[in-house]
Structures are given as structure tokens and as C-alpha cells.
Design an enzyme around this catalytic site. Structure first.
Site, PDB file in Angstrom:
ATOM      1  N   GLU A  57      41.089  37.890  38.014  1.00 22.89           N
ATOM      2  CA  GLU A  57      40.635  38.090  39.335  1.00 22.89           C
ATOM      3  C   GLU A  57      40.510  39.728  39.718  1.00 22.89           C
ATOM      4  O   GLU A  57      40.333  40.505  40.498  1.00 22.89           O
ATOM      5  CB  GLU A  57      41.035  37.339  40.769  1.00 22.89           C
ATOM      6  CG  GLU A  57      40.886  35.652  40.014  1.00 22.89           C
ATOM      7  CD  GLU A  57      39.961  35.545  40.352  1.00 22.89           C
ATOM      8  OE1 GLU A  57      38.942  35.967  41.493  1.00 22.89           O
ATOM      9  OE2 GLU A  57      38.879  34.421  39.791  1.00 22.89           O
ATOM     10  N   HIS A  60      37.828  42.021  38.898  1.00 22.00           N
ATOM     11  CA  HIS A  60      37.024  41.953  39.995  1.00 22.00           C
ATOM     12  C   HIS A  60      37.676  42.964  40.448  1.00 22.00           C
ATOM     13  O   HIS A  60      36.489  43.383  40.330  1.00 22.00           O
ATOM     14  CB  HIS A  60      36.468  40.325  39.755  1.00 22.00           C
ATOM     15  CG  HIS A  60      35.942  39.685  39.879  1.00 22.00           C
ATOM     16  ND1 HIS A  60      35.180  39.597  38.359  1.00 22.00           N
ATOM     17  CD2 HIS A  60      36.797  38.074  38.968  1.00 22.00           C
ATOM     18  CE1 HIS A  60      35.391  38.316  37.312  1.00 22.00           C
ATOM     19  NE2 HIS A  60      35.487  37.271  38.550  1.00 22.00           N
TER      20      HIS A  60
END
Length: 196
Positions: A57, A60
Site C-alpha cells: 500500500e 501505491h
């Protein structure tokens, strides 16, 4: 990278809860929670599934912010509780959260942002594979390296499903070659994890 107060809290709890869910699963579900070795299993789950998820995550977010976009992780607490609940019965359905991205985004940028997460898991899987081959460990370290390879290759492959909301849907729309190389590596490393 910049983080809001809510985001720091969401990252902390999502990482902790997904690690707990995998620890329960690895311990054999409900019956394994009270075993003496549960803390060791939790440590293995944190340093493989938990860290793999968090770095996925964060990559990203890092790539999105590199493009000047607003990017913030939001945990899905209902899904995190469901992951823990299902792990008690021997399986996991996990959608712990996602990075919310806002701003002017092209198909290429969206594809590269989406690819960053699975690529991170592939790199982690390769690191664990090298550790397995180089150190040939047994016991808790061997279990950590083995599960690290398995879960990170699975995270990479699973996230390449070519349907929304998975990363694969955005990657294949942008670049089919990048999509298939990432998918093949993820699936290949996952299959290999059962033989090393």
C-alpha cells in the site's frame, strides 16, 4: 511521504489486524489461538503478511505522490474484522483497505501506481527466496522465510486479477506486457514456494 493522523492510525490497525488474522490461520484457527507458540506465529505473520501488505500500500502512495497526486490509505475495518472472524474457521477473505487517490491521472500513471504494489510483493518474495536458498534455515527462521515467499508471491498474483478493484485491472488497461510478466512471476514464485 506525508501522512495524516487518520492514515497513521489506519495503517497501524490494518497491519496489526491482518497480521493477527494470518497468525490465527497459520495456528490452525480457533483451536490454535491458545497454543504456547501463538506469539511466535504472530511474529512470522507480521513480518511476512503484515509487512507485505503495508509496503504494498505504501508503494501505491509513494508513486502516486511522486506524480503530485493526493494519496491516502484508508482501512476497511469491517473487512478487517471479517478477515479475523473467517481466520478462526481456517480461511481468510481479506480486503484490509486501499490507497485513495485524487487528482488528474492518466491511464499510464494509474497503471504504474497500480503496478507498484504487486512489484513490491515480488521483490519481497525474491528476497525471501534468496534467504531460503542462501541460509537453508529450519525452525522459526525457516518458517518465516517460507511463509514470506508464499504470502508475498500470492499477494502479487492475487492483486493482478484483471477486474476492478484489483490492481491488475488498471495495469492490463495500461500495458499488457507489464501485466503478464508480473502475473507470471507471481504465479511462478507461488508455485515454487511449495518446492523450496
Amino acid at each position: 511521504m506525508k501522512f495524516s493522523g487518520r492514515e497513521k492510525k489506519d495503517l497501524f490497525w490494518a497491519g496489526l489486524m491482518i497480521s493477527l488474522a494470518f497468525a490465527i490461520l497459520l495456528s490452525g484457527g480457533l483451536s490454535g489461538i491458545l497454543n504456547q507458540g501463538f506469539l511466535a506465529v504472530f511474529v512470522i505473520a507480521f513480518f511476512t503478511a503484515g509487512i507485505g501488505f503495508l509496503l504494498h500500500e505504501l508503494m501505491h502512495k509513494y508513486v502516486a505522490q511522486g506524480y503530485g497526486l493526493f494519496a491516502e490509505f484508508h482501512a476497511y475495518y469491517k473487512m478487517l474484522w471479517l478477515a479475523i472472524f473467517f481466520s478462526l474457521f481456517g480461511f481468510i477473505i481479506a480486503a484490509p483497505g486501499a490507497v485513495q487517490i485524487f487528482g488528474k491521472i492518466t491511464k499510464e500513471k494509474n497503471g504504474k501506481i497500480s503496478l507498484a504494489g504487486p512489484l513490491t510483493n515480488l521483490v519481497l518474495a525474491l528476497v525471501f527466496l534468496v534467504l531460503i536458498l542462501a541460509l537453508n534455515q529450519s525452525g522459526i527462521l525457516g518458517a518465516l522465510f517460507g511463509f514470506g515467499l508464499t504470502i508475498n508471491s500470492l499477494l502479487a498474483a492475487f492483486n493482478m486479477i484483471p477486474a476492478m478493484p484489483f490492481d491488475g485491472a488498471k495495469v492490463i488497461t495500461w500495458n499488457k506486457t507489464a501485466y503478464f510478466i508480473t502475473l507470471i512471476l507471481g504465479v511462478g514464485l507461488f508455485i515454487l514456494s511449495w518446492f523450496v
